[in-house]
Design an enzyme around this catalytic site. Structure first.
Site, short mmCIF file in Angstrom:
data_model
loop_
_atom_site.label_atom_id
_atom_site.label_comp_id
_atom_site.label_asym_id
_atom_site.label_seq_id
_atom_site.Cartn_x
_atom_site.Cartn_y
_atom_site.Cartn_z
N ARG A 111 0.84 -1.21 0.00
CA ARG A 111 0.00 0.00 0.00
C ARG A 111 0.87 1.26 0.00
NH1 ARG A 111 -5.36 1.90 0.51
NH2 ARG A 111 -6.19 -0.20 0.35
N GLU A 161 -9.84 6.19 6.78
CA GLU A 161 -8.40 6.47 6.78
C GLU A 161 -7.97 7.72 6.00
OE1 GLU A 161 -8.03 2.39 5.31
OE2 GLU A 161 -6.22 2.28 6.54
N1 MTE Z 1 -12.25 5.99 14.00
C1 MTE Z 1 -12.33 5.76 15.33
N2 MTE Z 1 -13.05 6.61 16.09
N3 MTE Z 1 -11.69 4.70 15.91
C2 MTE Z 1 -10.93 3.83 15.16
O1 MTE Z 1 -10.37 2.87 15.71
N4 MTE Z 1 -10.07 3.24 12.92
C3 MTE Z 1 -9.72 3.75 11.59
C4 MTE Z 1 -10.91 4.45 10.96
N5 MTE Z 1 -11.51 5.38 11.88
C5 MTE Z 1 -10.81 4.06 13.76
C6 MTE Z 1 -11.53 5.16 13.21
C7 MTE Z 1 -9.24 2.72 10.68
S1 MTE Z 1 -7.63 2.24 10.78
C8 MTE Z 1 -10.04 2.18 9.72
S2 MTE Z 1 -9.44 1.07 8.60
C9 MTE Z 1 -11.46 2.53 9.62
O2 MTE Z 1 -11.86 3.46 10.63
C10 MTE Z 1 -12.28 1.25 9.74
O3 MTE Z 1 -13.62 1.46 9.73
P1 MTE Z 1 -14.50 1.65 8.40
O4 MTE Z 1 -14.00 0.71 7.38
O5 MTE Z 1 -15.86 1.36 8.86
O6 MTE Z 1 -14.29 3.08 7.99
MO1 MOS Z 2 -7.29 0.28 9.27
S1 MOS Z 2 -5.23 0.43 9.37
O1 MOS Z 2 -7.15 -0.53 7.75
O2 MOS Z 2 -7.53 -0.99 10.40
#
Ligand code: MTE
Ligand code: MOS
Length: 772
Positions: free
Chosen positions: A313, A720
């Site tokens: 990535r 992300e």
């Molecule tokens: N937001 C919060 N509040 N807490 C989290 O742990 N993780 C992030 C993001 N936003 C996270 C967050 C990460 S690493 C990812 S991959 C995505 O949320 C995962 O959730 P989604 O695929 O539903 O967006």
């Molecule tokens: Mo998010 S680093 O893909 O859990």
């Protein structure tokens, strides 16, 4: 939660629970009577041979029930998600400082901790390889190099009017989720292993527990209601604690809990990968990019974990939003004696883009042109190079328009002039400004992960239970899934009960990661709800005296198209369906179409679409101390048609601030023996509200056309991508440093740009000026 306390979907579904403390997390879920606690015995060396473990004294301590070592594992002693190089407990080698070599189970956690200190372990200390440079010098890598390549880079560099070369590094980052790794497990009356874990990947946790115990997957159930943050740190890192809890439960017959104290969590678990990039870049007089030759090395830590896809990535995000006609990226994963680095929001993307933005700034300063102009000139555009180095066209590319809008709405050009005036008048304080774009690929690089399932039950009273394969970590996935189900079924969210994620409800799920949680699970929920509606429509049609294809479900009722005044309640339709012996339970499934990736050639179509955004940041730097403040941030980010707008705004804000923490204040330090020194909030500084810009202006991009088809209700992933908007802060700091030596054609800046790092950068540019 009762209906009165249930917020509307204008907020996170657990918002009230979060602020009142009533939202329950893994370690708070009704601890069963007789529960044991676990505590690790940690190795005091980064690399050592394990010669023997003597636990007799520990076993005799009060409350101690057992001490487990590798010899106690009945199944496979491994928790590696890709390679089998990660023993749950070491048999002969310690590979990082603090690694757990045994675990003590006791009635109370303090008893387990005290006894762990009494376990005698004999080691033969071996030389340790503690950082990227040492690993490169010793050629210690986890895998053969990976490559992404387009065009004839050597020829393009040979003919380029300008060529620069350099090196750039960035540090790691601790996840610092509010809830540390936590899990409890017990063996139920049927002999099934029940695991409740704070995990982003319940199916993998289930699989790891099963193979460590030598059981088939159907003998293990893994559940997760919500995590107090994951950020990628619970994609694989939850598996070890879960496997230890399950192992202890199965060997002792008692319920068992693990909850890592903060320091242990920081010592034991992997972090964001530090990276090193070495580049040569060729470009034209006007700043047009011509060729990039880049060697990218990630510090993988002691085991492979998810490093190969993280590296990949990074490699496919070096281009960020810019077209490089000729490019070669060679990537390697160094093998070092530190905790195994892992997924962290952006999954390598931020590190790849940091390197790319560094090069863009080099190009601009080399030519004496404003960096925002060089960035703008090189954006992917439909009318010129619009295909990535790996051969995927940048579909739905609204970035040039978004860029132009933000450049105007942030008054970038006027502020450039104001800042120049301020800097001219202030010899010791300088301001800097930078605008950077984000283009982030959405989908798992690992094609098989791009699938999801859901299970929806309608009860005969018209209430609904919703199960899906994703996990909630604060990002609002559960809220979004409620929004999708309510919208498809035409009912109010109050009618829906969201259930804990559980492997016995929706099996074979993917990690909730890669920002794809709502894209994948949303489509699966929609599919399940549509199946139910197809079954309910004929029933409603009978009640309403019309045809099934004319039935509309809305406002908790069903009516016939064109006749909304005559309607029957949803509950009545559900009850009639039950009485007519119609199935009221349905699964839904989704797989993302059109994806392919060839790791051998580094080409393909790995992403379903791209997320876009841009940010303008303004900083002020003190030349005496390097202390800096973020004065203003303007963000324009494309979330498509948001499923729940407040959640998406929260993700943009939170992602940006977390990225800013990585780039400006969070610094990991180890001692000469590989012991992590920054294992507490006192020494590891995460950003607080004081560091956030006083003016933080976040806007969602209003698109000229509906976003990419085939994304749930025209939304776009947002978890992300906003983290990388924080690269604008790093580049603004660089811009401020540059103002201390306006003629500098090159401005180095360490990442993280702590006050010390900024001070050193100021000193370095001043020295260049002084030296001519
Ligand atoms: N937001 C919060 N509040 N807490 C989290 O742990 N993780 C992030 C993001 N936003 C996270 C967050 C990460 S690493 C990812 S991959 C995505 O949320 C995962 O959730 P989604 O695929 O539903 O967006
Ligand atoms: Mo998010 S680093 O893909 O859990």
């Amino acid at each position: 939660m009762n209906d009165a306390a249930r917020p509307s979907l204008k907020h996170h579904e657990s918002a009230v629970g979060h602020v009142t403390g009533r939202a329950v997390f893994t370690d708070e879920q009704h601890p069963p009577a007789g529960m044991l606690s676990l505590y690790p015995v940690q190795a005091p060396h980064a690399h050592a041979r394990l010669l023997g473990i003597d636990a007799d004294a520990a076993r005799a301590m009060p409350g101690v029930r057992a001490v487990f070592t590798a010899a106690d594992i009945p199944g496979i002693n491994d928790t590696g998600p890709i390679l089998h190089d990660e023993p749950l407990l070491p048999t002969d080698l310690v590979q990082y400082h603090g690694q757990a070599v045994a675990w003590v189970a006791a009635e109370r956690e303090d008893q387990a901790r005290d006894a762990a200190a009494r376990v005698l372990v004999r080691y033969e200390v071996l030389p340790a390889c503690l950082d990227l440079d040492a690993a490169i010098a010793q050629e210690r890598f986890h895998m053969p190099p990976a490559k992404v390549e387009r065009g004839d880079v050597a020829a393009a560099l040979a003919t380029a009017p300008h060529v620069v070369e350099g090196e750039v590094r960035c540090g790691g980052q601790d996840h610092f989720y509010l809830e540390t790794q936590a899990c409890w497990a017990h063996v139920d009356g049927e002999g099934l292993v029940q695991v409740v874990a704070s995990t982003q990947h319940p199916s993998e946790t289930q699989a790891m527990v099963a193979h460590v115990l030598g059981l088939s997957a159907n003998r293990v159930v893994c559940r997760c209601l919500r995590m107090g943050g994951g950020f990628g740190g619970k994609e694989t890192q939850a598996n070890q604690t879960a496997a230890m809890a399950a192992l202890t439960a199965s060997l002792t017959g008692r319920p068992v809990r693990v909850k890592l104290p903060r320091a242990l969590d920081m010592q034991l678990t992997g972090k964001r990968h530090p990276f090193l990039g070495r580049y040569r870049a060729g470009f034209a007089d006007d700043g047009t990019l011509l060729a990039l030759d880049l060697e990218l090395t990630a510090d993988g830590g002691w085991s492979c974990d998810l490093s190969p896809p993280v590296l990949m990535r990074a490699m496919v995000h070096v281009d960020n939003a810019y077209y490089w006609p000729a490019i070669r990226i060679v990537g390697r994963i160094a093998k070092t004696n530190v905790a195994s680095n892992t997924a962290f929001r952006g999954f390598g993307g931020p590190q790849g883009m940091l390197v790319g933005e560094e090069v863009l700034d080099r190009v601009a300063r080399h030519l004496g042109r404003p960096p925002e102009d060089v960035r703008e000139r090189n954006l992917y555009r439909e009318d010129r190079g619009n295909t990535t180095p790996y051969g995927q066209p940048v579909v739905d590319n609204h970035l040039p328009l978004l860029w132009t809008q933000l450049r105007r709405s942030s008054s970038l050009d006027a502020r450039r002039a104001e800042i120049a005036a301020f800097n001219a008048a202030n010899p010791t304080r300088k301001r800097g400004l930078a605008m950077t774009p984000v283009k982030f690929g959405i989908a798992f690089n690992k094609t098989v992960y791009n699938q999801a399932g859901a299970l929806v039950h309608v009860y005969s009273d018209g209430s609904v239970q919703l199960n899906h394969g994703g996990t909630e970590m604060g990002q609002g996935l559960h809220t979004k899934m409620l929004a999708v189900a309510a919208r498809v079924l035409g009912v109010s969210p109050a009618r829906l009960q969201l259930m804990a994620t559980s492997t016995d409800k929706v099996p074979n799920t993917s990690a909730t990661a890669a920002s794809s949680g709502s894209d994948l699970n949303g489509q699966a929920v929609k599919a399940a709800c549509e199946t139910l509606l197809a079954r309910l429509a004929p029933v409603a049609a009978d009640l309403l005296g019309g045809a099934a294809q004319d039935v509309v479900f809305a406002d908790d009722h069903a009516h016939l198209r064109g006749a909304p005044a005559t309607r029957v309640p949803f509950a009545q339709v559900a009850c009639a369906a039950y009485n007519a012996r119609v199935s009221l339970s349905a699964t839904g499934f989704y797989r993302t179409p059109g994806l392919h990736w060839d790791p051998a050639t580094g080409t393909g179509h790995p992403f379903h679409y791209y997320a876009f955004g841009a940010a303008v940041s303004e900083v002020e730097v003190c030349g005496h101390t390097g202390v800096h403040t973020l004065r203003r941030v303007d963000i324009l980010h494309d979330v498509g048609d948001p499923l729940v707008e407040a959640i998406d705004r929260g993700q943009v804000e939170g992602g940006f601030v977390q990225g800013m923490g990585w780039l400006t204040c969070e610094e990991l330090r180890w001692d000469a023996h590989g012991k992590l020194l920054t294992d507490a909030p006192s020494t590891y500084k995460i950003p607080t509200v004081g560091e956030v810009a006083r003016e933080l202006r976040i806007d969602l991009f209003r698109r000229p056309a509906p976003p990419t088809p085939e994304v749930i209700f025209h939304s776009k992933a947002v978890g992300e991508p906003p983290l990388m908007l924080a690269l604008s802060v790093r580049e603004a700091l660089r811009d401020a440093v540059a103002a201390f030596a306006p003629a500098a054609r090159r401005v180095g800046l360490a990442a993280p740009s702590t006050p010390e790092a900024v001070w050193r950068a100021v000193r370095a540019v001043r020295a260049v000026r002084a030296g001519g």
